[in-house]
Design a protein around this motif. Structure first.
Motif, PDB file in Angstrom:
ATOM      1  N   GLN A 107     -39.693 -16.007 -14.505  1.00 36.39           N
ATOM      2  CA  GLN A 107     -39.815 -15.551 -15.890  1.00 36.39           C
ATOM      3  C   GLN A 107     -38.678 -16.072 -16.780  1.00 36.39           C
ATOM      4  O   GLN A 107     -38.781 -16.014 -18.002  1.00 36.39           O
ATOM      5  CB  GLN A 107     -39.847 -14.025 -15.942  1.00 36.39           C
ATOM      6  N   GLN A 108     -37.620 -16.560 -16.171  1.00 34.97           N
ATOM      7  CA  GLN A 108     -36.471 -17.050 -16.936  1.00 34.97           C
ATOM      8  C   GLN A 108     -36.840 -18.359 -17.638  1.00 34.97           C
ATOM      9  O   GLN A 108     -37.543 -19.194 -17.083  1.00 34.97           O
ATOM     10  CB  GLN A 108     -35.257 -17.276 -16.029  1.00 34.97           C
ATOM     11  N   GLN A 109     -36.347 -18.523 -18.845  1.00 36.04           N
ATOM     12  CA  GLN A 109     -36.687 -19.699 -19.621  1.00 36.04           C
ATOM     13  C   GLN A 109     -35.696 -20.844 -19.429  1.00 36.04           C
ATOM     14  O   GLN A 109     -35.945 -21.953 -19.887  1.00 36.04           O
ATOM     15  CB  GLN A 109     -36.793 -19.342 -21.095  1.00 36.04           C
ATOM     16  N   GLN A 110     -34.603 -20.580 -18.756  1.00 37.19           N
ATOM     17  CA  GLN A 110     -33.645 -21.657 -18.505  1.00 37.19           C
ATOM     18  C   GLN A 110     -33.064 -21.535 -17.107  1.00 37.19           C
ATOM     19  O   GLN A 110     -33.022 -20.457 -16.526  1.00 37.19           O
ATOM     20  CB  GLN A 110     -32.516 -21.653 -19.536  1.00 37.19           C
ATOM     21  N   GLU A 111     -32.670 -22.675 -16.573  1.00 36.16           N
ATOM     22  CA  GLU A 111     -32.059 -22.707 -15.249  1.00 36.16           C
ATOM     23  C   GLU A 111     -30.584 -22.333 -15.346  1.00 36.16           C
ATOM     24  O   GLU A 111     -29.998 -22.346 -16.435  1.00 36.16           O
ATOM     25  CB  GLU A 111     -32.148 -24.122 -14.675  1.00 36.16           C
ATOM     26  N   ALA A 112     -30.002 -22.053 -14.192  1.00 30.44           N
ATOM     27  CA  ALA A 112     -28.555 -21.853 -14.137  1.00 30.44           C
ATOM     28  C   ALA A 112     -27.870 -23.186 -14.467  1.00 30.44           C
ATOM     29  O   ALA A 112     -28.365 -24.250 -14.095  1.00 30.44           O
ATOM     30  CB  ALA A 112     -28.145 -21.389 -12.747  1.00 30.44           C
ATOM     31  N   THR A 113     -26.749 -23.111 -15.165  1.00 30.06           N
ATOM     32  CA  THR A 113     -25.977 -24.306 -15.460  1.00 30.06           C
ATOM     33  C   THR A 113     -24.581 -24.145 -14.874  1.00 30.06           C
ATOM     34  O   THR A 113     -24.084 -23.022 -14.739  1.00 30.06           O
ATOM     35  CB  THR A 113     -25.868 -24.560 -16.981  1.00 30.06           C
ATOM     36  N   VAL A 114     -23.969 -25.264 -14.533  1.00 28.35           N
ATOM     37  CA  VAL A 114     -22.634 -25.238 -13.940  1.00 28.35           C
ATOM     38  C   VAL A 114     -21.699 -26.144 -14.731  1.00 28.35           C
ATOM     39  O   VAL A 114     -22.127 -27.139 -15.312  1.00 28.35           O
ATOM     40  CB  VAL A 114     -22.653 -25.660 -12.452  1.00 28.35           C
ATOM     41  N   GLU A 115     -20.448 -25.740 -14.740  1.00 31.02           N
ATOM     42  CA  GLU A 115     -19.404 -26.532 -15.406  1.00 31.02           C
ATOM     43  C   GLU A 115     -18.202 -26.580 -14.466  1.00 31.02           C
ATOM     44  O   GLU A 115     -17.677 -25.545 -14.056  1.00 31.02           O
ATOM     45  CB  GLU A 115     -19.012 -25.888 -16.729  1.00 31.02           C
ATOM     46  N   ILE A 116     -17.794 -27.788 -14.127  1.00 31.35           N
ATOM     47  CA  ILE A 116     -16.662 -27.975 -13.223  1.00 31.35           C
ATOM     48  C   ILE A 116     -15.376 -27.774 -14.010  1.00 31.35           C
ATOM     49  O   ILE A 116     -15.184 -28.362 -15.068  1.00 31.35           O
ATOM     50  CB  ILE A 116     -16.677 -29.387 -12.586  1.00 31.35           C
ATOM     51  N   GLY A 117     -14.494 -26.935 -13.467  1.00 34.65           N
ATOM     52  CA  GLY A 117     -13.202 -26.676 -14.102  1.00 34.65           C
ATOM     53  C   GLY A 117     -12.093 -27.369 -13.333  1.00 34.65           C
ATOM     54  O   GLY A 117     -12.268 -28.470 -12.815  1.00 34.65           O
ATOM     55  N   ASN A 118     -10.971 -26.707 -13.233  1.00 33.51           N
ATOM     56  CA  ASN A 118      -9.820 -27.256 -12.514  1.00 33.51           C
ATOM     57  C   ASN A 118     -10.101 -27.347 -11.035  1.00 33.51           C
ATOM     58  O   ASN A 118     -10.865 -26.549 -10.496  1.00 33.51           O
ATOM     59  CB  ASN A 118      -8.584 -26.378 -12.730  1.00 33.51           C
ATOM     60  N   TYR A 119      -9.456 -28.307 -10.411  1.00 36.10           N
ATOM     61  CA  TYR A 119      -9.539 -28.363  -8.958  1.00 36.10           C
ATOM     62  C   TYR A 119      -8.235 -28.881  -8.392  1.00 36.10           C
ATOM     63  O   TYR A 119      -7.507 -29.624  -9.038  1.00 36.10           O
ATOM     64  CB  TYR A 119     -10.739 -29.150  -8.447  1.00 36.10           C
ATOM     65  N   GLU A 120      -7.957 -28.400  -7.182  1.00 32.08           N
ATOM     66  CA  GLU A 120      -6.754 -28.821  -6.477  1.00 32.08           C
ATOM     67  C   GLU A 120      -7.192 -29.424  -5.152  1.00 32.08           C
ATOM     68  O   GLU A 120      -7.972 -28.835  -4.413  1.00 32.08           O
ATOM     69  CB  GLU A 120      -5.815 -27.645  -6.257  1.00 32.08           C
ATOM     70  N   LEU A 121      -6.707 -30.625  -4.882  1.00 31.43           N
ATOM     71  CA  LEU A 121      -7.070 -31.318  -3.658  1.00 31.43           C
ATOM     72  C   LEU A 121      -5.813 -31.712  -2.909  1.00 31.43           C
ATOM     73  O   LEU A 121      -4.835 -32.153  -3.521  1.00 31.43           O
ATOM     74  CB  LEU A 121      -7.881 -32.577  -3.975  1.00 31.43           C
ATOM     75  N   LYS A 122      -5.859 -31.552  -1.601  1.00 29.30           N
ATOM     76  CA  LYS A 122      -4.794 -32.038  -0.736  1.00 29.30           C
ATOM     77  C   LYS A 122      -5.385 -33.209   0.038  1.00 29.30           C
ATOM     78  O   LYS A 122      -6.370 -33.790  -0.394  1.00 29.30           O
ATOM     79  CB  LYS A 122      -4.302 -30.910   0.154  1.00 29.30           C
TER      80      LYS A 122
ATOM     81  N   SER B 284      -7.206 -33.492   2.855  1.00 25.07           N
ATOM     82  CA  SER B 284      -8.601 -33.391   3.287  1.00 25.07           C
ATOM     83  C   SER B 284      -9.238 -32.040   2.970  1.00 25.07           C
ATOM     84  O   SER B 284     -10.316 -31.728   3.466  1.00 25.07           O
ATOM     85  CB  SER B 284      -8.702 -33.657   4.789  1.00 25.07           C
ATOM     86  N   THR B 285      -8.587 -31.230   2.153  1.00 33.04           N
ATOM     87  CA  THR B 285      -9.157 -29.942   1.745  1.00 33.04           C
ATOM     88  C   THR B 285      -8.868 -29.697   0.273  1.00 33.04           C
ATOM     89  O   THR B 285      -8.038 -30.379  -0.330  1.00 33.04           O
ATOM     90  CB  THR B 285      -8.557 -28.769   2.555  1.00 33.04           C
ATOM     91  N   GLY B 286      -9.521 -28.695  -0.277  1.00 35.65           N
ATOM     92  CA  GLY B 286      -9.262 -28.347  -1.666  1.00 35.65           C
ATOM     93  C   GLY B 286     -10.173 -27.232  -2.135  1.00 35.65           C
ATOM     94  O   GLY B 286     -10.975 -26.686  -1.368  1.00 35.65           O
ATOM     95  N   ASN B 287     -10.019 -26.888  -3.402  1.00 34.22           N
ATOM     96  CA  ASN B 287     -10.833 -25.865  -4.055  1.00 34.22           C
ATOM     97  C   ASN B 287     -11.183 -26.344  -5.452  1.00 34.22           C
ATOM     98  O   ASN B 287     -10.364 -26.976  -6.114  1.00 34.22           O
ATOM     99  CB  ASN B 287     -10.060 -24.544  -4.166  1.00 34.22           C
ATOM    100  N   VAL B 288     -12.391 -26.004  -5.880  1.00 40.03           N
ATOM    101  CA  VAL B 288     -12.865 -26.390  -7.204  1.00 40.03           C
ATOM    102  C   VAL B 288     -13.338 -25.132  -7.917  1.00 40.03           C
ATOM    103  O   VAL B 288     -14.124 -24.359  -7.366  1.00 40.03           O
ATOM    104  CB  VAL B 288     -14.027 -27.404  -7.106  1.00 40.03           C
ATOM    105  N   LEU B 289     -12.852 -24.917  -9.137  1.00 36.12           N
ATOM    106  CA  LEU B 289     -13.334 -23.791  -9.952  1.00 36.12           C
ATOM    107  C   LEU B 289     -14.597 -24.232 -10.686  1.00 36.12           C
ATOM    108  O   LEU B 289     -14.613 -25.286 -11.321  1.00 36.12           O
ATOM    109  CB  LEU B 289     -12.278 -23.358 -10.959  1.00 36.12           C
ATOM    110  N   VAL B 290     -15.626 -23.413 -10.572  1.00 41.30           N
ATOM    111  CA  VAL B 290     -16.907 -23.732 -11.197  1.00 41.30           C
ATOM    112  C   VAL B 290     -17.359 -22.526 -12.014  1.00 41.30           C
ATOM    113  O   VAL B 290     -17.422 -21.409 -11.503  1.00 41.30           O
ATOM    114  CB  VAL B 290     -17.978 -24.064 -10.127  1.00 41.30           C
ATOM    115  N   THR B 291     -17.650 -22.760 -13.281  1.00 39.59           N
ATOM    116  CA  THR B 291     -18.215 -21.715 -14.134  1.00 39.59           C
ATOM    117  C   THR B 291     -19.730 -21.866 -14.091  1.00 39.59           C
ATOM    118  O   THR B 291     -20.255 -22.953 -14.327  1.00 39.59           O
ATOM    119  CB  THR B 291     -17.703 -21.848 -15.577  1.00 39.59           C
ATOM    120  N   VAL B 292     -20.405 -20.775 -13.763  1.00 39.96           N
ATOM    121  CA  VAL B 292     -21.864 -20.791 -13.658  1.00 39.96           C
ATOM    122  C   VAL B 292     -22.405 -19.869 -14.741  1.00 39.96           C
ATOM    123  O   VAL B 292     -21.922 -18.757 -14.929  1.00 39.96           O
ATOM    124  CB  VAL B 292     -22.328 -20.318 -12.261  1.00 39.96           C
TER     125      VAL B 292
END
Length: 163
Positions: free
Chosen positions: A86-101, A103-111
């Protein structure tokens, strides 16, 4: 003789600065190419995951993460699917800050505009916006999402009012 000495000093100084610059970039950890790969992998994963396209999401996460994708899929009811349709639009994502070492890391994502589940077997509800910290790892030369459990928002999120 003095101009030769100055020329040598300038050449030596230029060489040292060049070598330090190269050394700095070589040791800085993650290249821009890796950052682009991480961004693309996380964006593709998140877009698929939050729109319940779990088969695509599986292609962008580690093998160990598959159990969490299957877990999320198993908690979606027919009622939830009807609400999503019933929803008229899909979920959208926006990539924010990320920290990478290395071989690992974290990414902030606004949904935005997605269905969230608060409990096992509970009914999903639409959320206007929330932020997630998505872990990544490098496996066999490729960056991929590494889920260590169900994704949980870092922000409380704003429930939508049904519009």
């Amino acid at each position: 003789m003095e101009s030769t000495f100055k020329t040598r000093r300038i050449v030596c100084l230029t060489f040292c600065i060049s070598m330090l610059t190269i050394l700095f970039y070589a040791c800085s950890g993650v290249s821009n190419n890796h950052r682009r790969q991480v961004r693309q992998e996380v964006e593709t994963f998140a877009q698929a995951y939050f729109n319940f396209n779990f088969s695509v999401a599986l292609d962008h996460c580690s093998k160990e993460s598959g159990r969490w994708i299957r877990f999320a899929a198993s908690n979606i009811s027919a009622e939830d699917i009807a609400q999503l349709q019933q929803q008229q639009q899909e979920a959208t994502v926006e990539i924010g800050n990320y920290e990478l070492k290395d071989s690992t890391g974290n990414v902030l994502v606004t949904v935005r505009h997605f269905m969230q589940f608060d409990s096992i077997g509970g009914k999903g509800h639409m959320v206007d916006e929330a932020t997630f910290r998505i872990p990544v790892c490098r496996e066999n030369g490729k960056w991929t999402v590494r889920m260590e459990g169900p994704l949980r928002s870092e922000t409380s999120g704003r429930d939508s009012d049904g519009d």
